[in-house]
Design an enzyme around this catalytic site. Structure first.
Site, PDB file in Angstrom:
ATOM      1  N   TYR A   1      32.212  10.239  44.352  1.00  0.00           N
ATOM      2  CA  TYR A   1      32.615   9.932  45.736  1.00  0.00           C
ATOM      3  C   TYR A   1      34.093   9.575  45.810  1.00  0.00           C
ATOM      4  CZ  TYR A   1      32.196   8.347  50.539  1.00  0.00           C
ATOM      5  OH  TYR A   1      32.337   8.227  51.892  1.00  0.00           O
TER       6      TYR A   1
ATOM      7  N   PHE B   1      49.778  29.155  67.008  1.00  0.00           N
ATOM      8  CA  PHE B   1      48.491  29.569  66.468  1.00  0.00           C
ATOM      9  C   PHE B   1      47.423  28.794  67.238  1.00  0.00           C
ATOM     10  CE2 PHE B   1      44.789  29.426  63.716  1.00  0.00           C
ATOM     11  CZ  PHE B   1      44.594  30.789  63.572  1.00  0.00           C
ATOM     12  N   THR B   2      46.276  29.424  67.444  1.00  0.00           N
ATOM     13  CA  THR B   2      45.251  28.886  68.352  1.00  0.00           C
ATOM     14  C   THR B   2      44.904  27.423  68.073  1.00  0.00           C
ATOM     15  OG1 THR B   2      43.620  29.873  66.883  1.00  0.00           O
ATOM     16  CG2 THR B   2      44.216  31.133  68.843  1.00  0.00           C
TER      17      THR B   2
ATOM     18  N   ASP C   1      53.466  25.480  58.628  1.00  0.00           N
ATOM     19  CA  ASP C   1      52.087  25.934  58.510  1.00  0.00           C
ATOM     20  C   ASP C   1      52.145  26.926  57.352  1.00  0.00           C
ATOM     21  OD1 ASP C   1      49.758  27.412  58.589  1.00  0.00           O
ATOM     22  OD2 ASP C   1      49.604  27.353  60.760  1.00  0.00           O
TER      23      ASP C   1
ATOM     24  N   LYS D   1      43.075  31.153  53.262  1.00  0.00           N
ATOM     25  CA  LYS D   1      43.971  32.306  53.246  1.00  0.00           C
ATOM     26  C   LYS D   1      44.583  32.407  51.840  1.00  0.00           C
ATOM     27  CE  LYS D   1      43.189  31.815  57.756  1.00  0.00           C
ATOM     28  NZ  LYS D   1      43.702  30.743  58.585  1.00  0.00           N
TER      29      LYS D   1
ATOM     30  N   ARG E   1      43.425  39.885  69.477  1.00  0.00           N
ATOM     31  CA  ARG E   1      44.483  38.870  69.502  1.00  0.00           C
ATOM     32  C   ARG E   1      45.380  39.243  70.672  1.00  0.00           C
ATOM     33  NH1 ARG E   1      43.578  34.346  65.857  1.00  0.00           N
ATOM     34  NH2 ARG E   1      41.969  34.243  67.408  1.00  0.00           N
TER      35      ARG E   1
ATOM     36  N   PHE F   1      37.912  32.661  72.778  1.00  0.00           N
ATOM     37  CA  PHE F   1      37.676  33.928  72.074  1.00  0.00           C
ATOM     38  C   PHE F   1      36.493  33.852  71.108  1.00  0.00           C
ATOM     39  CE2 PHE F   1      39.621  32.438  68.149  1.00  0.00           C
ATOM     40  CZ  PHE F   1      40.475  31.444  68.620  1.00  0.00           C
TER      41      PHE F   1
END
Ligand code: PLP
Length: 459
Positions: free
Chosen positions: A74, A126-127, A217, A260, A384, A451
């Site tokens: 933990y 970015f969303t 990012d 990614k 997009r 979306f």
């Protein structure tokens, strides 16, 4: 097309997942049931799934072996230490907050770094990133260079920040009213376009003068580094690792989606240089994600992530990755199919405005095109464009982005060149009877990030 320009796969296939192709009548039924939204189609019903490159990566045998080394304590897991050390080695950030995925890191960063009413300039949005910024009272401002909004302009580093736009914003609003600059490498919604090292350096110099922080990012950092090596003067002889190190020397921290360029299926982090911010972030991570030493990931997730980050720096890997995407794009270009240029790092974007000139943007051409591509051949892609852009929080009007695209996103290490050929052939065939593509209208429109779950019918 000369295949000699494209390196063969730098891996052997050790395990396979069998896929099946259902027939056209079945696909029609599936699409209707999914409300013409490719997000709502079952994976089993897709022959080639190019919805996203997020979490769809094939892990290496080393990563799978790493899963067995999961330390599921933990607190104080050794896999956390491995990930923490890897992030410091790769990016140079000493403080690490693990999160379940990228948006978990965006939530924490937005909460600690934005005061309500402050501006958050970024190189396109970015969303999920913009959602967290706005929910925390930030005002997003797009400061990407104008050329990024032009799908037809084939120039390098279309992801660059327009320094004049940034400087004007600082002068107009005052440095104290800018929360931070959010710089994405590469820019997903601009078509996977990279940012040049020169631009990152210049952004650093300008913001430093005004005491403004810069957070990256860094979701596709390795792809961005490959473009720098390939196209920016002075970097051809540098390793990907050296380029990445320099890129992040110009940042105060970064949010990462490991799904990614981490080459894993789940995971993310917030990495920081500042100890005080780190303490604040640690207080929040326990509320939203988990203990500061796992943040929503299992020990084995963190182990695979640490190994994946290092693999993404291997030249043969990243060269194949970017060039396989380019191969698909070049095949479409050769056939006259309109795509966003130059071809980006993780996806080929079909330009739905030029693909479906008979449809108005309010008839959702990209959404309709994605639906019809699935019908054509069982290839799943993603809209997009106007649907992803959502509505203005104040006026309730649809944002109308210049880029109205369908994204064919290539998962890492999953598909072969022959798969790319099949995708290209289906898109080309659809282009030949594009007039048959009908516009769509909403039958269900969710309020946030519409979306993902919206439903449509043909007009
Ligand atoms: C995927 C992505 C995110 C969000 O990461 P998740 O892991 O999906 O939460 C943020 N920024 C960019 C550019 C992305 O592509």
């Amino acid at each position: 097309m000369d295949m000699r320009n494209y390196p063969a796969e730098p891996f052997r296939i050790k395990s396979v997942e069998v896929v099946k192709m259902i027939n056209r009548e079945e696909r029609e039924e599936v699409l209707e049931k999914a409300g013409y939204n490719t997000f709502l189609i079952d994976s089993e019903d897709c022959y080639i799934d190019l919805l996203t490159d997020s979490g769809t990566n094939a892990m290496s045998d080393d990563q799978w072996a790493g899963l067995m080394k999961g330390d599921e304590a933990y607190a104080g897991s050794k896999n956390f230490k491995h990930l923490e050390k890897t992030v410091e080695d790769v990016f140079g950030f000493p403080y690490l907050i693990p999160t379940h995925q990228g948006r978990g890191a965006e939530n924490i960063l937005s909460r600690i770094a934005i005061k309500p009413g402050q501006y958050v300039p970024g190189n396109m949005y970015f969303t999920t990133t913009r959602y967290h910024q706005e929910t925390n009272g930030g005002i997003f401002v797009d400061i990407i260079r104008d050329e990024a909004h032009d799908a037809t302009l084939d120039i390098p580093f279309k992801g660059d920040i327009d320094l004049n736009k940034l400087e004007n914003l600082i002068n107009e609003k005052g440095a104290e009213n800018i929360a931070y600059v959010c710089l994405a490498v590469t820019v997903n919604l601009a078509g996977g376009q990279p940012v040049s090292m020169a631009n990152m350096k210049a952004v650093r110099e300008l913001t430093e003068k005004h005491g403004i922080k810069v957070f990256y990012d860094c979701t596709r950092f390795a792809e961005n580094a490959y473009f720098i090596k390939e196209q920016e003067e002075g970097y051809a002889d540098k390793t990907i690792a050296e380029i990445v190190k320099e890129m992040f020397s110009y940042a105060d921290g970064a949010t990462m989606s490991g799904k990614k360029d981490g080459i894993v299926n789940m995971g993310g982090f917030l990495a920081l240089r500042d100890e005080e911010m780190f303490s604040e972030a640690r207080e929040l991570v326990v509320v939203y994600e988990g203990m500061p030493s796992y943040g929503g990931m299992t020990g084995r997730d963190m182990e695979a992530f640490a190994i994946g980050l290092k693999e993404s720096l291997q030249f043969e890997y990243i060269q194949h990755r970017v060039l396989q995407v380019r191969y698909l794009g070049e095949r479409l270009k050769e056939a006259g199919v309109p795509i966003v240029e130059p071809i980006g790092g993780h996806a080929v974007f079909l330009d739905a405005r030029r693909f479906c000139p008979h449809l108005d943007q309010e008839e959702f051409p990209a959404q309709a095109l994605a639906a019809n591509l699935y019908l054509e051949s069982g290839v799943r892609s993603m809209e997009r464009g106007i649907i992803s852009a959502g509505r203005d929080v104040n006026t309730g009007e649809n944002h109308k982005p210049k880029l109205e695209t369908v994204r064919l996103t290539i998962p890492r290490r999953v598909y072969t060149y022959r798969h790319m050929d099949l995708v290209a052939d289906s898109v080309i065939k659809l282009y030949e009877h594009k007039e048959d593509i009908k516009g769509l209208k909403f039958v269900y429109e969710p309020k946030q990030l519409r979306f993902f779950t919206a439903r449509f019918e043909e007009i």
